[in-house]
Design a protein around this motif. Structure first.
Motif, PDB file in Angstrom:
ATOM      1  N   ILE A 106       0.818  -1.217   0.000  1.00 32.44           N
ATOM      2  CA  ILE A 106       0.000   0.000   0.000  1.00 32.44           C
ATOM      3  C   ILE A 106       0.848   1.263   0.000  1.00 32.44           C
ATOM      4  CG2 ILE A 106      -0.174   0.149   2.518  1.00 32.44           C
ATOM      5  CD1 ILE A 106      -3.001   0.845  -0.008  1.00 32.44           C
ATOM      6  N   LEU A 107       2.110   1.166   0.470  1.00 30.77           N
ATOM      7  CA  LEU A 107       2.985   2.334   0.556  1.00 30.77           C
ATOM      8  C   LEU A 107       3.817   2.549  -0.713  1.00 30.77           C
ATOM      9  CD1 LEU A 107       4.375   1.958   4.205  1.00 30.77           C
ATOM     10  CD2 LEU A 107       2.420   3.307   3.428  1.00 30.77           C
ATOM     11  N   TYR A 108       3.655   1.695  -1.703  1.00 32.34           N
ATOM     12  CA  TYR A 108       4.537   1.745  -2.869  1.00 32.34           C
ATOM     13  C   TYR A 108       3.835   2.167  -4.163  1.00 32.34           C
ATOM     14  CZ  TYR A 108       8.112  -0.544  -0.093  1.00 32.34           C
ATOM     15  OH  TYR A 108       9.041  -0.837   0.875  1.00 32.34           O
ATOM     16  N   SER A 109       2.658   2.734  -4.057  1.00 32.02           N
ATOM     17  CA  SER A 109       1.945   3.163  -5.261  1.00 32.02           C
ATOM     18  C   SER A 109       2.118   4.665  -5.444  1.00 32.02           C
ATOM     19  CB  SER A 109       0.459   2.810  -5.133  1.00 32.02           C
ATOM     20  OG  SER A 109      -0.249   3.225  -6.268  1.00 32.02           O
ATOM     21  N   PHE A 110       3.059   5.046  -6.314  1.00 33.11           N
ATOM     22  CA  PHE A 110       3.292   6.463  -6.588  1.00 33.11           C
ATOM     23  C   PHE A 110       3.944   6.632  -7.962  1.00 33.11           C
ATOM     24  CE2 PHE A 110       6.180   5.041  -3.076  1.00 33.11           C
ATOM     25  CZ  PHE A 110       7.219   4.601  -3.866  1.00 33.11           C
ATOM     26  N   SER A 111       3.805   7.834  -8.501  1.00 35.36           N
ATOM     27  CA  SER A 111       4.402   8.148  -9.800  1.00 35.36           C
ATOM     28  C   SER A 111       5.880   8.495  -9.621  1.00 35.36           C
ATOM     29  CB  SER A 111       3.670   9.328 -10.436  1.00 35.36           C
ATOM     30  OG  SER A 111       3.874  10.506  -9.664  1.00 35.36           O
ATOM     31  N   LYS A 112       6.579   8.701 -10.723  1.00 32.61           N
ATOM     32  CA  LYS A 112       7.996   9.050 -10.655  1.00 32.61           C
ATOM     33  C   LYS A 112       8.199  10.403  -9.968  1.00 32.61           C
ATOM     34  CE  LYS A 112       9.638   6.346 -14.604  1.00 32.61           C
ATOM     35  NZ  LYS A 112      10.322   6.368 -15.926  1.00 32.61           N
ATOM     36  N   ASN A 235      -4.619   5.152   6.828  1.00 31.75           N
ATOM     37  CA  ASN A 235      -4.677   4.321   8.035  1.00 31.75           C
ATOM     38  C   ASN A 235      -3.355   3.604   8.286  1.00 31.75           C
ATOM     39  OD1 ASN A 235      -7.359   4.984   8.597  1.00 31.75           O
ATOM     40  ND2 ASN A 235      -8.174   3.294   7.364  1.00 31.75           N
ATOM     41  N   ALA A 236      -2.719   3.141   7.205  1.00 31.96           N
ATOM     42  CA  ALA A 236      -1.427   2.461   7.338  1.00 31.96           C
ATOM     43  C   ALA A 236      -0.364   3.422   7.873  1.00 31.96           C
ATOM     44  CB  ALA A 236      -0.992   1.888   5.987  1.00 31.96           C
ATOM     45  N   LEU A 237      -0.404   4.666   7.415  1.00 34.64           N
ATOM     46  CA  LEU A 237       0.576   5.662   7.875  1.00 34.64           C
ATOM     47  C   LEU A 237       0.324   6.046   9.333  1.00 34.64           C
ATOM     48  CD1 LEU A 237       0.791   7.947   4.707  1.00 34.64           C
ATOM     49  CD2 LEU A 237       2.537   6.387   5.582  1.00 34.64           C
ATOM     50  N   ILE A 238      -0.934   6.152   9.723  1.00 31.30           N
ATOM     51  CA  ILE A 238      -1.250   6.441  11.125  1.00 31.30           C
ATOM     52  C   ILE A 238      -0.724   5.322  12.024  1.00 31.30           C
ATOM     53  CG2 ILE A 238      -3.125   6.685  12.802  1.00 31.30           C
ATOM     54  CD1 ILE A 238      -4.758   8.076  10.634  1.00 31.30           C
ATOM     55  N   ASN A 239      -0.935   4.082  11.601  1.00 32.75           N
ATOM     56  CA  ASN A 239      -0.435   2.936  12.376  1.00 32.75           C
ATOM     57  C   ASN A 239       1.085   2.921  12.433  1.00 32.75           C
ATOM     58  OD1 ASN A 239      -2.998   1.916  12.939  1.00 32.75           O
ATOM     59  ND2 ASN A 239      -3.075   0.720  11.045  1.00 32.75           N
ATOM     60  N   LEU A 240       1.729   3.282  11.319  1.00 35.46           N
ATOM     61  CA  LEU A 240       3.187   3.328  11.284  1.00 35.46           C
ATOM     62  C   LEU A 240       3.720   4.356  12.270  1.00 35.46           C
ATOM     63  CD1 LEU A 240       5.926   2.573  10.022  1.00 35.46           C
ATOM     64  CD2 LEU A 240       5.497   4.304   8.261  1.00 35.46           C
ATOM     65  N   VAL A 241       3.132   5.553  12.269  1.00 33.36           N
ATOM     66  CA  VAL A 241       3.566   6.610  13.192  1.00 33.36           C
ATOM     67  C   VAL A 241       3.354   6.187  14.639  1.00 33.36           C
ATOM     68  CG1 VAL A 241       3.106   8.965  13.977  1.00 33.36           C
ATOM     69  CG2 VAL A 241       3.211   8.480  11.530  1.00 33.36           C
ATOM     70  N   HIS A 242       2.231   5.546  14.920  1.00 34.77           N
ATOM     71  CA  HIS A 242       1.950   5.090  16.284  1.00 34.77           C
ATOM     72  C   HIS A 242       2.972   4.035  16.730  1.00 34.77           C
ATOM     73  CE1 HIS A 242      -2.549   6.418  16.118  1.00 34.77           C
ATOM     74  NE2 HIS A 242      -1.709   7.430  16.305  1.00 34.77           N
ATOM     75  N   LYS A 243       3.382   3.169  15.812  1.00 38.62           N
ATOM     76  CA  LYS A 243       4.379   2.147  16.156  1.00 38.62           C
ATOM     77  C   LYS A 243       5.750   2.777  16.394  1.00 38.62           C
ATOM     78  CE  LYS A 243       2.067  -1.694  13.829  1.00 38.62           C
ATOM     79  NZ  LYS A 243       2.096  -2.658  12.698  1.00 38.62           N
TER      80      LYS A 243
END
Length: 379
Positions: A106-112, A235-243
């Motif tokens: 989910i964290l790897y979907s981005f343009s150049k 949501n994934a980023l919020i969880n990452l920051v909390h961890k």
């Protein structure tokens, strides 16, 4: 779109290797576990021995304010490192969970272009890390050579030792220099590891901002699917920051608490030590290291807070008015959620922000003024 053009775990590869060399980074297997724990035990034992030596010296110099503050300066640095190390060791298994989260698709979907945003932030953090490491190395060199430049034989660190240091001078110097290297090496690595993890989170937030702004609301089914992926990413980023906060929060709190005292005592020593002396130059470098240490935590924490706070604004900048009623409801709920920014705290007491940095400096100056007044009275 670009997928998996880089592995986010590789960003912290240097810190992983350095802490693994010291025996403190968590392992996924038991290969060479004996030597791994032996290195960790040696590093910890050396730091504790130097700490007890300083405590003895403070008892001896308790009536001399100048000598006492000099010892307290290094004592607080060692105490802070030990607290951060114990905290890191206690929660270190959670780092493996953070690594797994950094590998999530989910964290790897981005343009150049969006990838460039993330790389730019990482490069900036790497540059700060190199400057910080260089300043730590210079401080260690001053620690090592400062006693050799005086007329009388001195030790790199203040401390009481239960033997004649003149008889075992070089052995004591080697031990103290090794203690300094252990503290600076591991302490700086834990700091930089934290900075890089926070940078990854803020960089991903920046990419999410751009995605929300550029979302085209035409095809309802396609837009709904894309917007759902944005919510999952948020949501994934919020969880990452909390961890990240869960692992490092208590150590950061101790760093902030001790930084007030260390910056205060360093400023006091700069007042006492002659400006033309080598020790003055060393204290200036030491002061820079301490300021960089606490300032970077506040800076990167502030970036996460401000970036997450802007998500709602960037979402509103899209052509949401062209979407159907169901997507508008989802956007409304998302906007309500983004009203509460994602924040990193130190021990759940202090928010990592530039306002906190200002408060630390203000408190340090207040204590410095008190010490200066007491010193002038004793003189």
């Amino acid at each position: 779109m670009v997928t998996k053009t880089l592995c986010l775990c590789d960003i912290i590869q240097t810190e992983r290797k350095l802490l693994s060399f010291s025996g403190f980074y968590p392992r996924r297997d038991n290969t060479g576990i004996f030597f791994y724990f032996t290195r960790a035990l040696i590093n910890t034992l050396v730091t504790f021995l130097q700490l007890f030596s300083m405590i003895g010296q403070m008892v001896i110099d308790r009536k001399d304010l100048s000598k006492l503050t000099d010892t307290l300066l290094y004592f607080m640095t060692h105490v802070t490192f030990l607290v951060k190390l114990i905290n890191f060791g206690y929660y270190r298994r959670n780092l493996l969970t953070i690594e797994d989260d950094l590998r999530a698709g989910i964290l790897y979907s981005f343009s150049k272009n969006q990838l460039g945003i993330l790389i730019s932030k990482i490069d900036s953090c790497n540059m700060i890390a190199k400057i910080f490491r260089l300043s730590c190395v210079l401080c260690i060199l001053f620690y090592s050579f400062l006693p050799l430049l005086g007329e009388e034989k001195g030790l790199p660190l203040p401390g009481w030792l239960p033997y004649d240091t003149d008889k075992f001078y070089y052995e004591t110097v080697i031990f103290q220099n090794f203690s300094v290297c252990v503290t600076a090496f591991n302490n700086s690595t834990i700091d930089i590891l934290t900075w890089k993890l926070i940078t990854i989170a803020s960089g991903e937030m920046e990419i999410l901002k751009v995605n929300l702004r550029d979302l085209v609301h035409k095809d309802a089914s396609k837009t709904k699917k894309i917007f759902r992926s944005f919510i999952e990413r948020h949501n994934a980023l919020i969880n990452l920051v909390h961890k990240i906060e869960f692992v490092f929060s208590k150590g950061i709190f101790m760093q902030f608490l001790s930084s007030v005292i260390i910056i205060c005592f360093t400023g006091f020593q700069l007042l006492v030590v002659p400006m033309a002396s080598i020790q003055f130059v060393f204290l200036v470098m030491y002061f820079f290291c301490m300021m960089c240490q606490v300032a970077m935590y506040c800076w990167y924490g502030h970036e996460v807070m401000t970036t997450s706070d802007e998500l709602g604004k960037f979402c509103y900048m899209s052509n949401w008015y062209d979407s159907d009623i169901n997507i508008r409801k989802s956007i409304t709920i998302f906007l309500e959620k983004t009203k509460k920014p994602v924040v990193l705290t130190a021990g759940k007491f202090v928010t990592l922000s530039l306002a906190t940095l200002t408060g630390i400096l203000r408190s340090s100056y207040s204590y410095f003024a008190v010490l200066q007044h007491l010193y002038q009275q004793d003189s």
